[in-house]
Design an enzyme around this catalytic site. Sequence first.
Site, PDB file in Angstrom:
ATOM      1  N   ASP A  11     -32.350 -29.089  -0.866  1.00 50.70           N
ATOM      2  CA  ASP A  11     -33.703 -28.527  -0.752  1.00 50.70           C
ATOM      3  C   ASP A  11     -34.253 -29.209   0.658  1.00 50.70           C
ATOM      4  O   ASP A  11     -33.562 -29.836   1.338  1.00 50.70           O
ATOM      5  CB  ASP A  11     -34.615 -29.338  -1.791  1.00 50.70           C
ATOM      6  N   ASP A  13     -38.068 -29.814   2.353  1.00 49.28           N
ATOM      7  CA  ASP A  13     -39.233 -30.628   2.224  1.00 49.28           C
ATOM      8  C   ASP A  13     -38.970 -31.825   1.241  1.00 49.28           C
ATOM      9  O   ASP A  13     -38.820 -31.803   0.131  1.00 49.28           O
ATOM     10  CB  ASP A  13     -40.607 -29.773   1.861  1.00 49.28           C
ATOM     11  N   SER A  46     -34.653 -23.761  -0.750  1.00 46.01           N
ATOM     12  CA  SER A  46     -35.911 -24.101  -0.631  1.00 46.01           C
ATOM     13  C   SER A  46     -37.074 -23.074  -1.178  1.00 46.01           C
ATOM     14  O   SER A  46     -36.761 -21.841  -1.327  1.00 46.01           O
ATOM     15  CB  SER A  46     -36.250 -24.340   0.872  1.00 46.01           C
ATOM     16  N   GLY A  47     -38.167 -23.580  -1.368  1.00 47.47           N
ATOM     17  CA  GLY A  47     -39.540 -22.722  -1.605  1.00 47.47           C
ATOM     18  C   GLY A  47     -39.985 -22.001  -0.378  1.00 47.47           C
ATOM     19  O   GLY A  47     -40.528 -20.891  -0.664  1.00 47.47           O
ATOM     20  N   LYS A 195     -34.349 -21.487  -8.110  1.00 49.34           N
ATOM     21  CA  LYS A 195     -33.057 -21.837  -7.367  1.00 49.34           C
ATOM     22  C   LYS A 195     -31.858 -21.681  -7.778  1.00 49.34           C
ATOM     23  O   LYS A 195     -30.685 -21.442  -7.177  1.00 49.34           O
ATOM     24  CB  LYS A 195     -33.236 -23.441  -6.727  1.00 49.34           C
ATOM     25  N   ASP A 218     -35.996 -33.113  -4.514  1.00 49.54           N
ATOM     26  CA  ASP A 218     -36.929 -33.971  -4.627  1.00 49.54           C
ATOM     27  C   ASP A 218     -38.059 -33.660  -5.660  1.00 49.54           C
ATOM     28  O   ASP A 218     -38.842 -34.270  -5.957  1.00 49.54           O
ATOM     29  CB  ASP A 218     -37.463 -34.757  -3.700  1.00 49.54           C
ATOM     30  N   ASN A 221     -39.218 -27.911  -8.710  1.00 45.57           N
ATOM     31  CA  ASN A 221     -38.646 -26.585  -8.366  1.00 45.57           C
ATOM     32  C   ASN A 221     -37.062 -26.850  -8.282  1.00 45.57           C
ATOM     33  O   ASN A 221     -36.592 -25.837  -7.878  1.00 45.57           O
ATOM     34  CB  ASN A 221     -39.398 -25.961  -7.450  1.00 45.57           C
TER      35      ASN A 221
END
Length: 266
Positions: A11, A13, A46-47, A195, A218, A221
């Site tokens: 991930d 962020d 990642s989103g 994901k 973290d 998601n």
Amino acid sequence: MKNNIKLAAVDIDGTFVRSDYTYDIPRFKRIFSRMREAGCHFVVASGNQYYQLRDLFPGYDKELSFVAENGAYVKDREELVFAADMPKAAVDQVIGLCGEYPEIQNVLCGVESAYCQRGAVSQAFFDLTGIYYHRLKWVDDLRKVKDQILKFAPTVPEEKTYFYCDIFRERLRGKVEPVTSGHGSIDLILPGCHKASGLKRLAERWGVSPEQCAAFGDGGNDVEMLRYCGYSYAMKNAPQEVKDAAKFVCPSNEEDGVLATLDKLF
């Protein structure tokens, strides 16, 4: 350390990058080179939008694979593997529901670009969103956007994150699912399109088993991805529910926890 990891997913962020959006580029390049020698694929999961993630790795983007938009957009290096296509009825329903709550700042995420509606969000919000969406446009009406729709990314007041998640879950059941990365950020994704589903598409394509996958995350998601992978690491800065989904906890993003762990693994 000997390991059989053939896919490592990170991930971004709160996980791979520090809070100022930097990472140790020389160290990453050294580790990436060793991972390639070991036959391990590096996946950015990642989103965030693909174009933003690609720009984070200049010169390397063609060698990495991406599970972007929370699994709605998957690329094996330069080849598109999967792009979600949200039905028009679901798109209109989400826009209508968000319109009932003026404090929701909504972003429509398409294959070509992301979009904000004039008058519905502030210029300050648009500018902030541009950090995460390097292709972002103003439109007069989200309903009239001509693009293949991947997901929505509404932002709500942080203390109301779970209040709105419950509303979305209740009123959009069967159409879209809410997932949150915390801090008032919610993604509305197609059911089962997260994901982990994106990683599974790549793993099956490469003949890699879940036991040979590692993941770092973290946020809420990241939970499915952490449960899917044999080697799963929650960041020290992650909430408890995320740590509960992972097998290990590694140092925080501010301490370069991902690179420190990959350094040991490879």
